[in-house]
Every structure is written in C-alpha cells, then in structure tokens.
Design an enzyme around this catalytic site. Sequence first.
Site, short mmCIF file in Angstrom:
data_model
loop_
_atom_site.label_atom_id
_atom_site.label_comp_id
_atom_site.label_asym_id
_atom_site.label_seq_id
_atom_site.Cartn_x
_atom_site.Cartn_y
_atom_site.Cartn_z
N ARG A 1 0.80 -1.23 0.00
CA ARG A 1 0.00 0.00 0.00
C ARG A 1 0.83 1.27 0.00
NH1 ARG A 1 -2.98 -3.94 1.78
NH2 ARG A 1 -1.01 -4.44 2.74
N THR A 2 1.82 1.33 0.88
CA THR A 2 2.51 2.61 1.03
C THR A 2 3.23 2.97 -0.25
OG1 THR A 2 2.71 2.19 3.38
CG2 THR A 2 4.12 3.91 2.47
N LYS A 24 25.59 -3.48 -1.77
CA LYS A 24 27.05 -3.42 -1.92
C LYS A 24 27.69 -2.68 -0.74
CE LYS A 24 26.63 -2.68 -6.94
NZ LYS A 24 26.94 -1.66 -7.95
N ARG A 76 11.37 4.04 2.97
CA ARG A 76 11.06 3.08 4.04
C ARG A 76 12.32 2.30 4.35
NH1 ARG A 76 5.95 -0.90 4.35
NH2 ARG A 76 5.09 1.08 5.03
N HIS A 121 5.46 6.22 11.37
CA HIS A 121 4.93 6.05 10.01
C HIS A 121 3.95 7.21 9.75
CE1 HIS A 121 3.60 4.34 6.36
NE2 HIS A 121 3.36 3.08 6.74
#
Length: 306
Positions: free
Chosen positions: A51-52, A80, A101, A129
Amino acid sequence: MRSLIDIKELTVQEIEELITVAEDIIANPKKYSEVCHGKKLATLFFEPSTRTRLSFEAAMYELGGNVLGFSEAQSSSAAKGESVSDTAKTVSCYADIIAMRHPKEGAPLVASMRASVPVINAGDGGHNHPTQTLTDLLTIHREKGTFENLTIGLCGDLKFGRTVHSLISAMARYKGVKFVLISPEELRVPEYVINEVLIPGGCDYVEVRSLEEHIGSLDILYMTRVQRERFFNEQDYIRLKDTYILDTEKLKKAKNDLCIMHPLPRVNEIAVSVDDDPRACYFKQVLYGKYARMALIMKLLELEVK
Ligand code: NCD
C-alpha cells in the site's frame, strides 16, 4: 525545504489544511491532474510494502508527475554496502522528492539531513509512520467529522507497530480524546510514547488486556498485526500472533457507528466475515491513503492549485 519524518512536525493547523486539500482532491480530481507535471518522486523501499509504495506512486501519477525507485534493498547499492546518506545524496540528483522506508529507526531522518530534496518517512523500523497517520486522520475525519471527543481503541502489537506510535502522537493533540490501549503485556506501547506523548499531553488513557471487555465503549477500533519481522524469537511471535481476532461475534457488543480501521496488511486479526459489516473502514482507508499522500507531496513541493 521541508521533509516529513515525524507527524509532530506538522502543526494541527497544517494537518487541517492537508485534510482540506485531500478532500478537495476527492471532490475535484481533474483540477489536480497536472500540478506535478515535470516532477519526479523517488520511492526508496528497503523493506516490503504494497500500500505505502503503490499509493505514493499512484499519488504522484495522479498529480501528473513521474516515479522512479526500488522496492527492495537487494536491488539497490545498499546490497554493496552503500550508506543511507550516500544513497540520499545520489537520488537527490535524479528526483524532486523522496519517500523512504527502512528497517532501521532513524534512517529516513539521516537521509533528510543529507538529501537536497524533501524526504518523507514511509516507515522506519518499529518507530514511526507519519503518512499512514495522515491516511488514518483523513479516514477518521471522513467517518466521524471530527478528531475531538472520540474514544479510540488501539489493539494488537502496540510495541512494534509504528503506525500506532504516530497515530497516538497525532490524536493526543485533540480535546476529549480517550485512548484504550489493548495489548498483551509483552506488546504494550513503549515507555517513551507514555512519557513523551500521553503524560505531557494530559491524555486520558488506559492500558488493558481484553478487547471483549472494552469494545462497547469505542468510537474507533484500530486493529494491528503482530509485527513478526521485529521479533527476536519466532516462538514468542507464534505465542502472541493470534491474541486478538475481531469477528462478527465480538462486534455484537460494539457501537452501531464504530469505525473499524487497520493499516493493513491483515494476517489473522480481523476475520474476513467482518469485511461485509458496514462498520469496516479498512479498505476505504486504503483509498484515502492515496489522497492524503497527494496532498502531502503538493505541500512539500510547495505547489498549489487555485
Ligand atoms: C503498516 C506498516 O508498514 O507499518 N503497513 C502500512 O504501511 N500500511 C502496518 C504493518 O505492516 O503491519
């Protein structure tokens, strides 16, 4: 230039303005369809998301902008060994705004200090959030018409659930809000939320164990998933994961105008049969997330529609 890392960075008035813009977008989507023409959003997702990430991307497309990014750490140079700071500086060369995120608490904050474009925290570990909270606030506003004098039950994993921490921070600023914090002992809301938000805010709150005993008093029930990925021990997760399951039987004791919310994804904590109950708001909440993010992108890019 402003980023959004913590919901408290927005004043109550700014939240009201964002809600007003989001509601205008819902009413007049065409008016906004070119406002981000020529702008690019980068979605840097070092953790899973449906969703986000997709609502950010849909939001930018619906504003007439473009999107680039990655959806897993393994496909970026983090694999890396690149630092979050270097990634943020790099992506600032390609995009006008970043949504990030990350599993580490504070990573989007670090990125915002090094990026030369606004950074939006799209979830940092078990911490915050803020854009889910804008989604939740828009849902509450559309369902209840107010943020004041509401009894809100938050149920499930209140320890690791970042959406819970941000929502409490936002709702603690409104008059007459009562929090009913429903969780197992091990998954109680963190001390810092109590000591830095609820107590200084003079909030009315109780910590309880039983959903059945308290469901009847609630105007809003915010169910959450037990956050498996934050547990150190799989046995603890298995023991706690099904502590609360909302089903049609338990809902018999609830108010007729209860608003049932969930940030999703759902695992077991709401029975599928509840989806047909008119009080279930969690799929409407998904849609509102796109509009809330459209309003936020416009604000941080300092774009307006007359
Ligand atoms: C939440 C999250 O990522 O914190 N999901 C979301 O963004 N809608 C909730 C969760 O994962 O349980």
